[in-house]
Design a protein around this motif. Structure first.
Motif, PDB file in Angstrom:
ATOM      1  N   PHE A  83      64.867  32.474  40.366  1.00  0.00           N
ATOM      2  CA  PHE A  83      65.139  33.897  40.365  1.00  0.00           C
ATOM      3  C   PHE A  83      65.732  34.243  41.717  1.00  0.00           C
ATOM      4  O   PHE A  83      65.341  33.674  42.731  1.00  0.00           O
ATOM      5  CB  PHE A  83      63.855  34.708  40.176  1.00  0.00           C
ATOM      6  N   GLN A  84      66.620  35.205  41.753  1.00  0.00           N
ATOM      7  CA  GLN A  84      67.234  35.550  43.035  1.00  0.00           C
ATOM      8  C   GLN A  84      66.183  35.916  44.075  1.00  0.00           C
ATOM      9  O   GLN A  84      66.275  35.499  45.236  1.00  0.00           O
ATOM     10  CB  GLN A  84      68.220  36.703  42.873  1.00  0.00           C
ATOM     11  N   GLU A  85      65.173  36.688  43.664  1.00  0.00           N
ATOM     12  CA  GLU A  85      64.191  37.122  44.653  1.00  0.00           C
ATOM     13  C   GLU A  85      63.401  35.939  45.220  1.00  0.00           C
ATOM     14  O   GLU A  85      63.269  35.795  46.446  1.00  0.00           O
ATOM     15  CB  GLU A  85      63.252  38.192  44.065  1.00  0.00           C
ATOM     16  N   PHE A  86      62.892  35.064  44.362  1.00  0.00           N
ATOM     17  CA  PHE A  86      62.071  33.960  44.855  1.00  0.00           C
ATOM     18  C   PHE A  86      62.919  32.867  45.490  1.00  0.00           C
ATOM     19  O   PHE A  86      62.484  32.213  46.440  1.00  0.00           O
ATOM     20  CB  PHE A  86      61.199  33.410  43.726  1.00  0.00           C
ATOM     21  N   SER A  87      64.124  32.665  44.977  1.00  0.00           N
ATOM     22  CA  SER A  87      65.013  31.696  45.618  1.00  0.00           C
ATOM     23  C   SER A  87      65.370  32.156  47.026  1.00  0.00           C
ATOM     24  O   SER A  87      65.489  31.351  47.948  1.00  0.00           O
ATOM     25  CB  SER A  87      66.284  31.511  44.781  1.00  0.00           C
ATOM     26  N   THR A  88      65.540  33.468  47.202  1.00  0.00           N
ATOM     27  CA  THR A  88      65.805  34.001  48.541  1.00  0.00           C
ATOM     28  C   THR A  88      64.683  33.633  49.497  1.00  0.00           C
ATOM     29  O   THR A  88      64.922  33.151  50.611  1.00  0.00           O
ATOM     30  CB  THR A  88      65.966  35.532  48.491  1.00  0.00           C
ATOM     31  N   PHE A  89      63.442  33.846  49.064  1.00  0.00           N
ATOM     32  CA  PHE A  89      62.307  33.531  49.938  1.00  0.00           C
ATOM     33  C   PHE A  89      62.230  32.036  50.223  1.00  0.00           C
ATOM     34  O   PHE A  89      61.911  31.612  51.341  1.00  0.00           O
ATOM     35  CB  PHE A  89      61.002  34.014  49.318  1.00  0.00           C
ATOM     36  N   ALA A  90      62.533  31.218  49.205  1.00  0.00           N
ATOM     37  CA  ALA A  90      62.501  29.770  49.398  1.00  0.00           C
ATOM     38  C   ALA A  90      63.566  29.331  50.397  1.00  0.00           C
ATOM     39  O   ALA A  90      63.310  28.477  51.260  1.00  0.00           O
ATOM     40  CB  ALA A  90      62.701  29.059  48.060  1.00  0.00           C
ATOM     41  N   ILE A  91      64.760  29.911  50.298  1.00  0.00           N
ATOM     42  CA  ILE A  91      65.842  29.559  51.222  1.00  0.00           C
ATOM     43  C   ILE A  91      65.474  29.973  52.645  1.00  0.00           C
ATOM     44  O   ILE A  91      65.683  29.218  53.603  1.00  0.00           O
ATOM     45  CB  ILE A  91      67.165  30.214  50.776  1.00  0.00           C
ATOM     46  N   VAL A  92      64.926  31.165  52.783  1.00  0.00           N
ATOM     47  CA  VAL A  92      64.503  31.621  54.104  1.00  0.00           C
ATOM     48  C   VAL A  92      63.439  30.684  54.665  1.00  0.00           C
ATOM     49  O   VAL A  92      63.370  30.453  55.877  1.00  0.00           O
ATOM     50  CB  VAL A  92      63.991  33.070  54.033  1.00  0.00           C
ATOM     51  N   ASP A  93      62.625  30.105  53.782  1.00  0.00           N
ATOM     52  CA  ASP A  93      61.593  29.157  54.193  1.00  0.00           C
ATOM     53  C   ASP A  93      62.155  27.759  54.464  1.00  0.00           C
ATOM     54  O   ASP A  93      61.408  26.862  54.850  1.00  0.00           O
ATOM     55  CB  ASP A  93      60.514  29.041  53.111  1.00  0.00           C
TER      56      ASP A  93
END
Length: 346
Positions: free
Chosen positions: A102-112
């Motif tokens: 999902f865009q929202e969770f993928s965003t957090f994963a990428i930031v991590d």
């Protein structure tokens, strides 16, 4: 939020269906021709990890499998259900070549620090929303949420921001004390038992699923409030930048075949639903058929083709996260997190 915690968040929306064997079902052809120029020279095996148990968001993959679109690309595709890790983690670590996020969770994963890149938007518009049981709480506008108890899935920063922004558009302040973390419990069941008043659901599956069981919901879809909450892509098809660099032809072949699967689902939702039910016979056929029909015009939406992504969508939601202090400004290079390069040429 780290990648292990993301796995726990996903399970809040995961439906408890057992792993099923994939069955081959040939159902007729669509007008889209095979992308012969993308076919691989050698037989190649790849793995795709789903985000949930199989449901209509995944129909295009099962159609591509059953109708031989992957086979025409010289691909052997194994479809896996999520286990103890999120798809982002599995893709980033090379456990699978492709995953659904999902865009929202993928965003957090990428930031991590995760190495994931979105190569297609599976659905163009956000099909999630807030829902209550209609007999108990009618939701006519976001203002109706203000005094109700929300059942959250252990991600209060995002959830509270969503509700807060919706209420702000109505000139109302959100009291985060109305947030109740219910973890992995079924929100429809909790609402039926008056434990919570409303929850965040995917309408195409959980919402229609409730209605198939004669549970009437009152729903505020986020797509109806684009002036308050920016649209974002959910779900999305992921691979890694390493995979793109080392195996671009394989990524292209997989994406082309998958696009054909979703084009079939758009043009022939009834037949596509039949493919999914045959592949996963534990699914409720009525739910699959009704969900497939509801999703058919939404897979591509107003985009020029299935899977296309717009930088404005990625930027808009990223700005929303920054404005709500969920991620820091500059934490995400929006131009690097997605690409349309592997979609079929128009």
């Amino acid at each position: 939020m780290n990648l292990q915690n993301l796995s726990a968040v996903f399970s809040r929306w995961t439906l408890s269906l057992p792993v099923c064997a994939l069955l081959i079902a040939v159902v007729g052809a669509v007008s889209v021709q095979a992308q012969d120029d993308a076919a691989l020279a050698e037989r190649t095996s790849v793995k795709l990890m789903l985000d949930f148990s199989p449901n209509t968001n995944h129909t295009g993959f099962y159609v591509a499998q059953a109708n031989g679109y992957y086979d025409e690309m010289n691909l052997d595709v194994e479809i896996l259900e999520p286990a103890d890790v999120a798809a982002e983690q599995a893709v980033s670590t090379g456990v699978v070549e492709f995953g659904i996020g999902f865009q929202e969770f993928s965003t957090f994963a990428i930031v991590d620090g995760a190495d994931v890149v979105s190569i297609a938007a599976i659905i163009q518009e956000n099909t999630s929303g807030f829902a209550a049981i209609a007999a108990d709480n009618m939701l006519e506008s976001p203002a109706d949420l203000a005094e109700l108890t929300y059942g959250g899935f252990s991600f209060p920063s995002l959830e509270n921001a969503m509700i807060r922004e919706l209420l702000a558009c109505e000139g109302i302040d959100w009291d985060s004390g109305n947030y109740l973390d219910v973890g992995f419990a079924d929100p429809i069941e909790l609402m039926s038992r008056d434990r919570i008043d409303y929850s965040w659901i995917f309408y195409a599956w959980q919402g229609i699923g409730a209605e198939v069981r004669d549970i009437e919901l009152s729903t505020l879809l986020l797509s109806d409030y684009a002036d308050c909450i920016p649209n974002y892509y959910t779900p999305i098809l992921l691979t890694s930048s390493e995979m793109i660099d080392e195996n671009p032809d394989m990524v292209r072949a997989f994406t082309h075949a998958t696009a054909r699967g979703y084009e079939f689902a758009i043009e022939s939702p009834e037949d596509a639903a039949a493919v999914l039910v045959e592949a996963v016979p534990q699914l409720d056929e009525t739910l699959v058929q009704e969900s497939a029909a509801w999703l058919a015009p939404r897979y591509q939406g107003e985009a020029a083709q299935w899977g296309e992504q717009d930088i404005a969508v990625w930027q808009g939601f990223t700005d929303f996260l920054v404005d709500n202090e969920i991620i820091e400004a500059g934490a995400l290079d929006v131009e690097a997190v997605f690409t349309n390069d592997f979609l079929p040429e128009q």
